[in-house]
Design a protein around this motif. Structure first.
Motif, mmCIF file in Angstrom:
data_model
loop_
_atom_site.group_PDB
_atom_site.id
_atom_site.type_symbol
_atom_site.label_atom_id
_atom_site.label_comp_id
_atom_site.label_asym_id
_atom_site.label_seq_id
_atom_site.Cartn_x
_atom_site.Cartn_y
_atom_site.Cartn_z
ATOM 1 N N THR A 226 0.808 -1.232 0.000
ATOM 2 C CA THR A 226 0.000 0.000 0.000
ATOM 3 C C THR A 226 0.839 1.279 0.000
ATOM 4 O OG1 THR A 226 -0.140 -0.105 2.421
ATOM 5 C CG2 THR A 226 -1.951 -1.100 1.180
ATOM 6 N N SER A 227 2.070 1.234 -0.484
ATOM 7 C CA SER A 227 2.952 2.415 -0.476
ATOM 8 C C SER A 227 2.998 3.059 0.905
ATOM 9 C CB SER A 227 2.491 3.447 -1.519
ATOM 10 O OG SER A 227 2.527 2.920 -2.811
ATOM 11 N N CYS A 228 3.338 2.265 1.900
ATOM 12 C CA CYS A 228 3.319 2.703 3.298
ATOM 13 C C CYS A 228 4.241 3.888 3.532
ATOM 14 C CB CYS A 228 3.730 1.551 4.212
ATOM 15 S SG CYS A 228 2.577 0.172 4.213
ATOM 16 N N ARG A 229 3.816 4.756 4.435
ATOM 17 C CA ARG A 229 4.605 5.906 4.843
ATOM 18 C C ARG A 229 5.108 5.677 6.265
ATOM 19 N NH1 ARG A 229 3.820 10.329 1.704
ATOM 20 N NH2 ARG A 229 4.266 11.744 3.424
ATOM 21 N N PRO A 230 6.261 6.259 6.619
ATOM 22 C CA PRO A 230 6.836 5.973 7.943
ATOM 23 C C PRO A 230 5.936 6.372 9.103
ATOM 24 C CG PRO A 230 7.996 7.778 6.861
ATOM 25 C CD PRO A 230 7.125 7.144 5.832
ATOM 26 N N ARG A 231 5.135 7.416 8.921
ATOM 27 C CA ARG A 231 4.234 7.850 9.985
ATOM 28 C C ARG A 231 2.778 7.550 9.640
ATOM 29 N NH1 ARG A 231 6.379 11.324 13.973
ATOM 30 N NH2 ARG A 231 8.537 11.920 13.580
ATOM 31 N N GLY A 232 2.570 6.637 8.728
ATOM 32 C CA GLY A 232 1.210 6.270 8.364
ATOM 33 C C GLY A 232 0.469 5.628 9.529
ATOM 34 N N THR A 233 -0.849 5.738 9.507
ATOM 35 C CA THR A 233 -1.646 5.191 10.616
ATOM 36 C C THR A 233 -1.637 3.673 10.616
ATOM 37 O OG1 THR A 233 -3.626 5.342 9.238
ATOM 38 C CG2 THR A 233 -3.158 7.200 10.719
ATOM 39 N N LYS A 234 -1.427 3.071 9.463
ATOM 40 C CA LYS A 234 -1.435 1.608 9.396
ATOM 41 C C LYS A 234 -0.453 1.140 8.331
ATOM 42 C CE LYS A 234 -4.561 -2.346 8.847
ATOM 43 N NZ LYS A 234 -4.126 -3.003 10.087
ATOM 44 N N LEU A 235 0.410 0.226 8.696
ATOM 45 C CA LEU A 235 1.353 -0.362 7.746
ATOM 46 C C LEU A 235 0.768 -1.645 7.183
ATOM 47 C CD1 LEU A 235 4.684 0.001 9.779
ATOM 48 C CD2 LEU A 235 3.970 1.419 7.849
ATOM 49 N N CYS A 236 1.107 -1.952 5.931
ATOM 50 C CA CYS A 236 0.695 -3.233 5.369
ATOM 51 C C CYS A 236 1.400 -4.363 6.120
ATOM 52 C CB CYS A 236 1.012 -3.286 3.883
ATOM 53 S SG CYS A 236 2.779 -3.395 3.494
ATOM 54 N N ARG A 237 1.015 -5.592 5.866
ATOM 55 C CA ARG A 237 1.554 -6.706 6.655
ATOM 56 C C ARG A 237 3.061 -6.855 6.495
ATOM 57 N NH1 ARG A 237 0.578 -13.027 6.307
ATOM 58 N NH2 ARG A 237 1.254 -13.597 8.397
ATOM 59 N N PRO A 238 3.632 -6.847 5.274
ATOM 60 C CA PRO A 238 5.094 -6.960 5.160
ATOM 61 C C PRO A 238 5.831 -5.819 5.856
ATOM 62 C CG PRO A 238 4.059 -7.436 3.053
ATOM 63 C CD PRO A 238 2.982 -6.895 3.943
ATOM 64 N N CYS A 239 5.353 -4.568 5.679
ATOM 65 C CA CYS A 239 6.032 -3.432 6.322
ATOM 66 C C CYS A 239 5.870 -3.487 7.837
ATOM 67 C CB CYS A 239 5.492 -2.113 5.779
ATOM 68 S SG CYS A 239 6.000 -1.781 4.062
ATOM 69 N N SER A 240 4.720 -3.963 8.299
ATOM 70 C CA SER A 240 4.513 -4.125 9.735
ATOM 71 C C SER A 240 5.487 -5.149 10.309
ATOM 72 C CB SER A 240 3.067 -4.551 10.010
ATOM 73 O OG SER A 240 2.848 -4.721 11.389
ATOM 74 N N GLU A 241 5.750 -6.185 9.535
ATOM 75 C CA GLU A 241 6.715 -7.194 9.977
ATOM 76 C C GLU A 241 8.123 -6.600 10.041
ATOM 77 O OE1 GLU A 241 7.861 -11.137 11.200
ATOM 78 O OE2 GLU A 241 6.009 -9.980 11.174
ATOM 79 N N TRP A 242 8.480 -5.783 9.045
ATOM 80 C CA TRP A 242 9.772 -5.102 9.084
ATOM 81 C C TRP A 242 9.868 -4.213 10.329
ATOM 82 C CZ3 TRP A 242 14.240 -5.903 6.947
ATOM 83 C CH2 TRP A 242 14.330 -6.528 5.702
ATOM 84 N N HIS A 243 8.799 -3.515 10.626
ATOM 85 C CA HIS A 243 8.741 -2.640 11.801
ATOM 86 C C HIS A 243 9.027 -3.452 13.065
ATOM 87 C CE1 HIS A 243 6.861 -0.114 14.912
ATOM 88 N NE2 HIS A 243 6.938 0.900 14.067
ATOM 89 N N THR A 244 8.400 -4.609 13.169
ATOM 90 C CA THR A 244 8.587 -5.477 14.329
ATOM 91 C C THR A 244 10.025 -5.979 14.423
ATOM 92 O OG1 THR A 244 6.273 -6.194 14.258
ATOM 93 C CG2 THR A 244 7.819 -7.626 15.431
ATOM 94 N N VAL A 245 10.587 -6.376 13.288
ATOM 95 C CA VAL A 245 11.945 -6.916 13.256
ATOM 96 C C VAL A 245 12.965 -5.831 13.611
ATOM 97 C CG1 VAL A 245 13.732 -7.833 11.715
ATOM 98 C CG2 VAL A 245 11.431 -8.808 11.675
ATOM 99 N N ILE A 246 12.733 -4.628 13.115
ATOM 100 C CA ILE A 246 13.644 -3.514 13.435
ATOM 101 C C ILE A 246 13.696 -3.300 14.941
ATOM 102 C CG2 ILE A 246 13.885 -0.997 13.307
ATOM 103 C CD1 ILE A 246 12.919 -1.265 10.351
ATOM 104 N N LEU A 247 12.551 -3.283 15.587
ATOM 105 C CA LEU A 247 12.515 -3.109 17.041
ATOM 106 C C LEU A 247 13.131 -4.297 17.770
ATOM 107 C CD1 LEU A 247 8.973 -1.523 17.565
ATOM 108 C CD2 LEU A 247 11.202 -0.385 17.622
ATOM 109 N N LYS A 248 12.940 -5.491 17.239
ATOM 110 C CA LYS A 248 13.510 -6.690 17.856
ATOM 111 C C LYS A 248 15.025 -6.627 17.902
ATOM 112 C CE LYS A 248 13.884 -11.708 17.172
ATOM 113 N NZ LYS A 248 13.507 -12.847 16.279
ATOM 114 N N HIS A 249 15.633 -6.021 16.891
ATOM 115 C CA HIS A 249 17.096 -5.952 16.813
ATOM 116 C C HIS A 249 17.637 -4.610 17.298
ATOM 117 C CE1 HIS A 249 17.857 -9.821 14.878
ATOM 118 N NE2 HIS A 249 16.719 -9.624 14.246
ATOM 119 N N HIS A 250 16.792 -3.807 17.913
ATOM 120 C CA HIS A 250 17.205 -2.527 18.496
ATOM 121 C C HIS A 250 17.651 -2.774 19.931
ATOM 122 C CE1 HIS A 250 17.234 1.689 19.572
ATOM 123 N NE2 HIS A 250 16.828 2.054 18.361
ATOM 124 N N ARG A 251 18.871 -2.338 20.256
ATOM 125 C CA ARG A 251 19.382 -2.603 21.607
ATOM 126 C C ARG A 251 18.570 -1.872 22.670
ATOM 127 N NH1 ARG A 251 24.746 -4.858 20.627
ATOM 128 N NH2 ARG A 251 25.763 -3.842 18.854
#
Length: 310
Positions: free
Chosen positions: A60-85
């Protein structure tokens, strides 16, 4: 060519200290470029291999501050936080373009960096602060002495936020010790080993002696530095002027980037105020020096335009 003005600035020992310390950050940055790029490329590939959902394109051409991310981008968001110290720390999502997380390892890297990195497309466009913050926050950088990394970041911030562009001798000595400790962690990286040697040479140069003969094309052999690879006769006032301009240009660009990036409504008001004040001080310093005002006339005009819109 403004060498008279440069010579006057370098009569101030603490300004010379600032100039040398800031030049070391540029040398450190050059050494860190290949190391950080290689690690992030490998990290990105590992993530894609481990999780098939991350390989799916944005829907859905997700934006970084969008109200809702698509499923793949949401997964990236989760993974980024998982690997954040420090996942509870502020993550500068505005640095990123979520649809590009799948294809561009540096879009992933920018999630672990300070504000104002949105337009940067690779390690070679990032300053030492951005790269050190990446190492500090992304856990793909293994067994690093993070305390030392954070100390260099602290020194860097003190240096770049100096109101008068001056640092004392004792500060410079402590800074040099910490830089040495950091560089030793990268002894296996050829570019960092080279940067370490250049940093030592830079901190050993007496810039005031270099400029004492600004009206001459060459320096006498008696003015040579005691150094294996840098000598007094090889360092012209023009070269020092170029170093100074490069440092000021990087600081100017950083402040212009962060000031522009701070337009988001939920950004920290204190950060906005601090950036604006730093930009004002740097503008004042440039305008007080005729040669620098001429060199950075376009940037000064951009600053005036920004101030007029406030």
């Amino acid at each position: 060519m403004g060498l008279e003005e440069l010579a006057l600035r370098l009569n101030d020992r603490e300004y010379k200290n600032w100039l040398k310390a800031a030049r070391c950050l540029l040398l450190l940055r050059e050494g860190l470029h290949p190391f950080t790029s290689h690690h992030m490329r490998a990290f990105h590939a590992d993530l894609l291999n481990q999780n098939s959902l991350l390989r799916k394109p944005c829907q859905t051409s997700c934006r970084p501050r969008g109200t809702k991310l698509c499923r793949p981008c949401s997964e990236w968001h989760t993974v980024i936080l998982k690997h954040h110290r420090q996942p509870d720390a502020t993550v500068n999502w505005d640095n990123c373009s979520p649809p590009h997380w799948r294809t561009d390892h540096w879009e992933l890297a920018k999630a672990y960096m300070p504000r104002g990195q949105g337009k940067k497309t690779g390690a070679d466009q990032c300053d030492a602060s951005a790269l050190l913050n990446l190492i500090n926050y992304c856990d793909c950088f293994g067994s690093m002495d993070l305390k030392c990394v954070r100390e260099v970041i602290r020194y860097r911030n003190e240096l770049m936020h100096s109101c008068e562009f001056c640092v004392k001798d004792e500060w410079l000595r402590c800074y040099q010790t910490t830089l040495k400790k950091l560089v030793r962690q990268f002894s296996h990286v050829p570019q960092m080993a080279a940067a370490g040697r250049q940093i030592e040479e830079m901190l050993g140069i007496d810039l005031s002696i270099c400029v004492s003969g600004w009206d001459q094309m060459d320096f006498a052999d008696t003015d040579r530095l005691e150094s294996d690879s840098l000598s007094q006769s090889e360092i012209s006032a023009d070269l020092i002027s170029k170093w100074e301009a490069e440092l000021l240009q990087e600081r100017l660009q950083e402040l212009l980037d962060t000031t522009t990036a701070a337009a988001a409504p939920d950004d920290d008001d204190d950060a906005k105020t601090q950036d604006a004040e730093q930009l004002k001080r740097l503008s004042g310093f440039l305008q007080a020096n005729r040669d620098l005002a001429d060199r950075f006339s376009a940037e000064l005009q951009a600053i005036k335009s920004l101030e007029a819109r406030e």
